[in-house]
Design a protein around this motif. Structure first.
Motif, PDB file in Angstrom:
ATOM      1  N   ARG A 298       0.850  -1.151   0.003  1.00  0.00           N
ATOM      2  CA  ARG A 298       0.087  -0.075  -0.016  1.00  0.00           C
ATOM      3  C   ARG A 298       0.845   1.272   0.050  1.00  0.00           C
ATOM      4  N   LEU A 299       0.267   2.365  -0.579  1.00  0.00           N
ATOM      5  CA  LEU A 299       1.212   3.527  -0.431  1.00  0.00           C
ATOM      6  C   LEU A 299       1.502   4.144   0.704  1.00  0.00           C
ATOM      7  N   ASP A 300       0.573   3.572   1.886  1.00  0.00           N
ATOM      8  CA  ASP A 300       0.917   3.924   3.158  1.00  0.00           C
ATOM      9  C   ASP A 300       2.452   3.362   3.529  1.00  0.00           C
ATOM     10  N   GLN A 301       2.576   2.316   3.040  1.00  0.00           N
ATOM     11  CA  GLN A 301       4.039   1.576   3.418  1.00  0.00           C
ATOM     12  C   GLN A 301       5.182   2.585   2.842  1.00  0.00           C
ATOM     13  N   VAL A 302       4.833   3.026   1.594  1.00  0.00           N
ATOM     14  CA  VAL A 302       5.899   3.857   0.889  1.00  0.00           C
ATOM     15  C   VAL A 302       6.128   5.213   1.564  1.00  0.00           C
ATOM     16  N   ALA A 303       5.038   5.791   1.955  1.00  0.00           N
ATOM     17  CA  ALA A 303       4.890   6.856   2.838  1.00  0.00           C
ATOM     18  C   ALA A 303       5.680   6.612   4.226  1.00  0.00           C
ATOM     19  N   GLU A 304       5.484   5.838   4.954  1.00  0.00           N
ATOM     20  CA  GLU A 304       5.976   5.251   6.249  1.00  0.00           C
ATOM     21  C   GLU A 304       7.585   5.070   6.008  1.00  0.00           C
TER      22      GLU A 304
ATOM     23  N   ALA B 209       3.433  10.593   5.835  1.00  0.00           N
ATOM     24  CA  ALA B 209       2.016  10.110   5.752  1.00  0.00           C
ATOM     25  C   ALA B 209       1.088  10.372   4.260  1.00  0.00           C
ATOM     26  N   ILE B 210       0.244   9.745   4.272  1.00  0.00           N
ATOM     27  CA  ILE B 210      -0.443  10.015   2.824  1.00  0.00           C
ATOM     28  C   ILE B 210      -1.701  10.769   3.155  1.00  0.00           C
ATOM     29  N   LYS B 211      -1.696  11.949   2.298  1.00  0.00           N
ATOM     30  CA  LYS B 211      -2.967  12.855   2.289  1.00  0.00           C
ATOM     31  C   LYS B 211      -3.682  12.262   1.190  1.00  0.00           C
TER      32      LYS B 211
END
Length: 93
Positions: A2-8, A13-15
């Protein structure tokens, strides 16, 4: 992935934001379904609409990967590359 993992992986964090381009592709597919409802071309139209969505997504992941690479975020690059690879494989099958 998930893109959340990339942001992490980059300490962010994902907006959440609605993608107007993707919304347009979905709308186009829905219009095609209505126009071709009783047509033999319906299946081909649905395949075309789905491919447009997939290609847009692949391009988006590729752009994010290139950006992450330029910024030296190797974990993000790896995650995005894997996602892109999975998407391309899904299109081929």
């Amino acid at each position: 992935m998930r893109l959340d993992q990339v942001a992490e992986s980059v300490g962010g964090a994902i907006k959440r934001k609605k993608c107007q381009a993707m919304e347009g592709l979905i709308e186009e597919g829905e219009e095609m379904m209505e126009e071709k409802e009783d047509s033999e071309a319906l299946d081909a139209g649905l395949i075309l609409a789905a491919q447009k969505v997939e290609h847009y997504e692949i391009a988006s992941y590729g752009g994010l990967r290139a950006w992450a690479e330029l910024m030296g975020h190797t974990d993000a690059v790896d995650l995005l590359q894997e996602r892109s690879r999975k998407r391309k494989t899904r299109i081929k099958s």
